[in-house]
Design a protein around this motif. Structure first.
Motif, PDB file in Angstrom:
ATOM      1  N   LEU A  83       2.800   6.074   3.047  1.00  0.00           N
ATOM      2  CA  LEU A  83       3.512   4.872   3.490  1.00  0.00           C
ATOM      3  C   LEU A  83       5.000   4.936   3.162  1.00  0.00           C
ATOM      4  O   LEU A  83       5.397   5.410   2.100  1.00  0.00           O
ATOM      5  N   CYS A 139      -3.934  -1.696  -3.385  1.00  0.00           N
ATOM      6  CA  CYS A 139      -3.065  -0.716  -4.017  1.00  0.00           C
ATOM      7  C   CYS A 139      -1.585  -1.036  -3.826  1.00  0.00           C
ATOM      8  O   CYS A 139      -0.730  -0.279  -4.242  1.00  0.00           O
ATOM      9  N   HIS A 154      -4.830   5.229   3.714  1.00  0.00           N
ATOM     10  CA  HIS A 154      -4.041   5.510   4.919  1.00  0.00           C
ATOM     11  C   HIS A 154      -4.663   4.785   6.120  1.00  0.00           C
ATOM     12  O   HIS A 154      -4.688   5.316   7.216  1.00  0.00           O
ATOM     13  N   HIS A 213       3.726   4.042   8.354  1.00  0.00           N
ATOM     14  CA  HIS A 213       3.367   5.394   7.921  1.00  0.00           C
ATOM     15  C   HIS A 213       4.518   6.351   8.193  1.00  0.00           C
ATOM     16  O   HIS A 213       5.192   6.252   9.216  1.00  0.00           O
TER      17      HIS A 213
HETATM   18  S1  SF4 Z   1      -2.796   2.020   4.216  1.00  0.00           S
HETATM   19 FE1  SF4 Z   1      -4.574   0.744   3.806  1.00  0.00          FE
HETATM   20  S2  SF4 Z   1      -5.164   1.286   1.713  1.00  0.00           S
HETATM   21 FE2  SF4 Z   1      -3.093   2.104   2.023  1.00  0.00          FE
HETATM   22  S3  SF4 Z   1      -1.783   0.519   1.231  1.00  0.00           S
HETATM   23 FE3  SF4 Z   1      -2.010   0.127   3.418  1.00  0.00          FE
HETATM   24  S4  SF4 Z   1      -3.718  -1.319   3.562  1.00  0.00           S
HETATM   25 FE4  SF4 Z   1      -3.787  -0.427   1.519  1.00  0.00          FE
END
Ligand code: SF4
Ligand code: SF4
Lengths: 158, 371
Positions: free
Chosen positions: A51, A72, A101, A116
């Motif tokens: 991210l 998280c 992810h 992302h």
């Molecule tokens: S991608 Fe999914 S698991 Fe990762 S921070 Fe974002 S919501 Fe949370």
């Protein structure tokens, strides 16, 4: 006659020669192997890498934090007085250890500050390095690299 | 007489000293030179065998739209070293059910025959030293060279059968039984195709066969085209390579060296590649004129510059053998494996009649045209 014909076919094996012609054709074709560490792979546009958070545009609304099924993300808004003028988060944590992810945090963001990146080399040396904060989260788009640097002293959050 | 013996004579030596010099000369010729040649040849062959593995893997990769091993050293050229190190460092396991002595002996049985055949291969025209001696590029230029090659390459099968049996496990045993049935299939066509060449060349000695091709002005691939085809196919079976890798069954079934690990497995591995090199080398000398330089009058060149002719001959030989090596990798990249009844069928229904007819054909050819 049939037997002789079959024998001739066995002897001249046209199909075997055809197979060998095909392999020769592939010998001349370009190879599909990517020499990965030497040549960076060209990833699809929508690759769900690690991210990336644009701290400058984030308004500390904590939508991503609520959306995350793994819990998280932790967003700490600035103190109230500051928040009136400057909505950037005081601290933003991403626990990469648990991140799926999945992209559920990307959808609700009203400002499009979290999405992302193309980063896929996620191995780290130390367990604590999996916890990203405001400093280490942003992804340097020019460098195609995180600003986080292994050689420099990586901040360890407790 | 060598310089040494002559100089001993010049100094007005006693008969005893002259005798000692003679003994020295004899020892040098019977032990010294052959040993030196063996060491050089073994080093060369082992290097080639190591790199033929690299060659095969790279080429196989290219055939399959991959790159092959290219990480260790430039172009992956140090890959054989890395592989060898890995095999040496691995644990050497002897299964509980195995017969330990035979189990340990079997790789040696596979390994030595594979290298024995190289002794009779004539690599080039003799090298002329300044003192007027000629050193043949061959360890033992024996009269029955090609027979020896056939004999020792059949011996290699004992290593496989022994290895499979002494492992004390059913899968290796089945693998080695497949190997035995495979031998039934290819051995006779292989020998018959070589017999056609022997008829054409009029000798069992490999250097004579090459000389006969030079004299004829054409390689035996032309009059012996059928024999060449039969040899090619049965040679693949002989070396246990795809598509006839029944004993090993690398891709799906379990083969004779299932229970082997580390360097003992490495010995089988090296033996297989050595067999492949040997079969390529023999094919090059039987059918492609060995060290004959194509398009060059070898005899004239040899009379003018003997050493140049020898050196070029080695390269020509290597290039021709490399053609065969390429061919073997090529068919490995192309074909899936045959079942062993299919292999037996190919051996007995297709290859054997062709090889027999070819022997008759070549005999008639020899009788009327190539006297
Ligand atoms: S991608 Fe999914 S698991 Fe990762 S921070 Fe974002 S919501 Fe949370
Ligand atoms: S949803 Fe977007 S704006 Fe809101 S806290 Fe998360 S990143 Fe910042």
């Amino acid at each position: 006659m049939n037997a002789i014909g079959r024998f001739l076919q066995m002897v001249t094996f046209p199909e075997l020669l055809k197979g060998m012609a095909i392999t020769t054709k592939y010998l001349a074709k370009p190879k599909v192997t990517e020499s990965y560490p030497d040549a960076r792979p060209v990833l699809p546009y929508r690759t769900k890498g690690r991210l990336h958070v644009e701290i400058e545009t984030c308004i500390s609304c904590r939508m991503c934090e609520k959306a995350c099924p793994e819990g998280c993300i932790r967003v700490y808004p600035p103190p109230k007085e500051v928040f009136k003028t400057d909505k950037r988060p005081a601290e933003f944590y991403l626990n990469q250890e648990h991140c799926l992810h999945c992209g559920l945090c990307v959808d609700p963001c009203p400002t499009g500050s979290i999405h992302h990146s193309q980063e896929f080399e996620l191995a780290v040396v130390h367990y604590d390095d999996l916890l990203f904060d405001k400093e280490t989260l942003p992804y340097d788009l020019d460098q195609k690299r995180f600003r986080w640097n292994l050689l420099e002293n990586v901040p360890v959050k407790k | 007489m060598s310089r040494l013996a002559r100089s001993a004579g010049n100094r007005g030596s006693t008969p005893r000293e002259a005798k000692r010099a003679m003994t020295y000369e004899v020892l040098l010729n019977t032990v010294g030179w052959p040993l030196a040649k063996i060491v050089v040849l073994l080093a060369a062959v082992l290097t080639v065998v190591a790199y033929i593995g690299w060659f095969e893997r790279r080429l196989l990769g290219l055939f399959q739209s991959r790159l092959g091993p290219n990480r260790v050293g430039p172009l992956g050229l140090l890959q054989p070293v890395a592989d060898g190190l890995k095999l040496f460092l691995k644990e050497d396991i002897v299964p509980l059910n195995a017969r330990p002595f035979l189990f340990k002996l079997a790789p040696v049985f596979a390994f030595f025959p594979a290298f024995l055949g190289f002794a009779v291969v004539s690599w080039a025209l003799p090298w002329a030293t300044p003192s007027g001696r000629h050193h043949g590029f061959v360890v033992a230029d024996v009269d029955l060279g090609i027979l020896l090659v056939l004999a020792v390459s059949s011996l290699g099968i004992f290593g496989i059968i022994l290895g499979g049996w002494s492992s004390g496990s059913k899968y290796p045993l089945m693998g080695s039984l497949r190997s035995a049935s495979q031998m039934l299939a290819y051995e006779i066509p292989l020998t018959l195709s070589v017999i056609a060449v022997i008829l054409l060349g009029g000798s069992f000695r490999l250097s004579d066969i090459v000389a006969a091709q030079q004299k004829l002005g054409a390689y035996f691939i032309l009059p012996g085209l059928l024999a060449f085809g039969v040899y090619l196919i049965s040679a693949v079976a002989e070396t246990n390579r795809v598509p006839f890798d029944l004993p090993e069954g690398e891709s799906e079934i379990i083969g004779f060296h299932t229970e082997y690990s580390g360097m003992r497995f490495g010995f089988f591995f090296v033996a297989e590649y050595a067999n492949m090199v040997l079969i390529s080398v023999i094919a090059a000398s039987l059918f492609l004129g060995g060290y004959d330089l194509p398009g060059v009058d070898d005899a004239a060149l040899y009379a003018a510059h003997p050493n140049l002719a020898s050196a070029l001959g080695v390269f020509a030989f290597a290039a021709k053998s490399a053609l065969f090596a390429y061919f073997y990798v090529w068919i490995r990249a192309t074909f899936p494996r045959y079942r062993y009844d299919q292999l037996l069928r190919i051996g007995w229904v297709v290859l054997l009649p062709i090889a027999l007819a070819n022997v008759a054909l070549v005999a008639l050819l020899k009788l009327w045209l190539l006297r």
